[in-house]
Design a protein around this motif. Structure first.
Motif, mmCIF file in Angstrom:
data_model
loop_
_atom_site.group_PDB
_atom_site.id
_atom_site.type_symbol
_atom_site.label_atom_id
_atom_site.label_comp_id
_atom_site.label_asym_id
_atom_site.label_seq_id
_atom_site.Cartn_x
_atom_site.Cartn_y
_atom_site.Cartn_z
ATOM 1 N N UNK A 11 0.888 -1.265 -0.092
ATOM 2 C CA UNK A 11 0.177 0.134 0.022
ATOM 3 C C UNK A 11 0.887 1.230 -0.025
ATOM 4 N N UNK A 12 0.294 2.396 -0.295
ATOM 5 C CA UNK A 12 1.072 3.660 -0.199
ATOM 6 C C UNK A 12 0.710 4.488 1.036
ATOM 7 N N UNK A 13 1.847 4.845 1.890
ATOM 8 C CA UNK A 13 1.314 5.699 3.215
ATOM 9 C C UNK A 13 1.923 7.141 3.109
ATOM 10 N N UNK A 14 1.055 7.995 3.319
ATOM 11 C CA UNK A 14 1.784 9.247 3.466
ATOM 12 C C UNK A 14 3.105 9.372 4.488
ATOM 13 N N UNK A 15 3.931 10.596 4.109
ATOM 14 C CA UNK A 15 5.269 10.599 4.791
ATOM 15 C C UNK A 15 4.970 11.230 6.330
ATOM 16 N N UNK A 16 3.964 12.057 6.336
ATOM 17 C CA UNK A 16 3.547 12.974 7.545
ATOM 18 C C UNK A 16 2.235 12.158 8.067
ATOM 19 N N UNK A 17 1.906 12.443 9.180
ATOM 20 C CA UNK A 17 0.682 12.166 9.932
ATOM 21 C C UNK A 17 -0.156 13.531 10.148
ATOM 22 N N UNK A 18 -1.467 13.121 10.631
ATOM 23 C CA UNK A 18 -2.353 14.226 10.379
ATOM 24 C C UNK A 18 -3.109 14.107 11.747
#
Length: 300
Positions: A11-18
């Motif tokens: 899967x693809x995961x964002x570099x940052x969290x929110x």
């Protein structure tokens, strides 16, 4: 279909969290990200197990499907404002170096998917566990949405809100992804007698938010195969069969909800389960059911 908590998928995961949905939304643009002292959203492809995926999800990371490109080649792309330009598909410097740009998350570069997301935004169920128990296709895992349990929309409806995630044993292309995601959505409508508010998970280039500060998750470990889902013809036949019973049986939930819900909320929950007609009517007509907002409904 089999259960395997140690199975790894892509899967693809964002570099940052929110920490909030507003943060994730702001980071869809460079200006919005700068305003909250973050970088524009970017993704990297990873291999994870379901427990690892849930750790990302409940830590505020976002997800998207898989995309294919040469990181060292410039491609013609179209920006959100309609301009065309040549650009690398990944960042070449800065805090997002090496990560996939949002402009690359498009049909042009779509490679496939190994996960199917279903966004449950409005439901009469107050227990996520009971909602899951009604489903023919048990999700591989579930995590909550940022707006879980909050009032939302024009009608300010309070509802449980969460995401079902189905993990596949292989990466599937556009056609299989559409077929499988639609089969899951259609079956959920049948199982729960509730319409799907948003079928965003059927769109290959959609991104999905995680959540932050809500640790409630469910993990069945189920890994699905392409053959576990009906073909387009089989799915159509099943939907026709589900509408061919004839006659209407009113259960206790419907009678209770008819007397306690407003018209919009009632129709949202029951519009896929019963046929209905609208017409101008008088209050002295018989055979009508009065809803809480002084409107009337007759089902058949």
């Amino acid at each position: 279909m089999h259960s395997d908590d140690s199975f790894t998928f892509r899967t693809s995961v964002s570099l940052d969290y929110y920490e909030k949905k507003t943060e994730a939304t702001a980071c869809l643009s460079k200006a919005g990200a700068k305003a909250i002292s973050k970088s524009k959203m970017a993704f990297r492809e990873v291999s994870v197990t379901i427990p690892e995926f849930l750790e990302y999800a409940t830590s505020g990371y976002a997800f998207c499907n898989l995309f294919e490109y040469d990181p060292d080649q410039r491609y013609w792309i179209e920006t959100p404002d309609g301009k065309k330009m040549q650009a690398y598909p990944v960042y070449k410097n800065g805090p997002n170096k090496g990560a996939m740009k949002l402009t690359t998350k498009s049909d042009q570069f779509f490679k496939g998917a190994q996960t199917v997301f279903v966004d449950v935004d409005y439901t009469r169920f107050t227990s996520v566990e009971k909602y899951i128990a009604t489903l023919s296709y048990q999700p591989s895992c579930v995590y909550m949405s940022y707006s879980d349990g909050l009032a939302k929309g024009k009608r300010k409806i309070v509802s449980r809100r969460f995401r079902l995630v189905y993990v596949l044993d292989q990466i599937v292309g556009r056609d299989d992804l559409k077929r499988i995601s639609q089969a899951i959505n259609d079956q959920i409508v049948i199982d729960t007698a509730e319409p799907m508010e948003d079928e965003c998970g059927t769109r290959p280039c959609q991104y999905m938010n995680g959540v932050y500060g809500n640790p409630e998750t469910y993990n069945s470990g189920w890994i699905y195969s392409v053959s576990d889902f009906p073909t387009q013809t089989e799915a159509s036949d099943a939907l026709m069969d589900s509408d061919s019973d004839g006659g209407v049986v009113f259960d206790e939930d419907l009678v209770r909800d008819m007397s306690t819900m407003g018209k919009d909320e009632f129709m949202h929950y029951y519009s896929t389960r019963y046929q209905y007609l609208y017409w101008t009517c008088r209050q002295d007509w018989t055979g009508l059911y009065q809803l809480t907002d002084d409107s009337y409904l007759q089902l058949y």
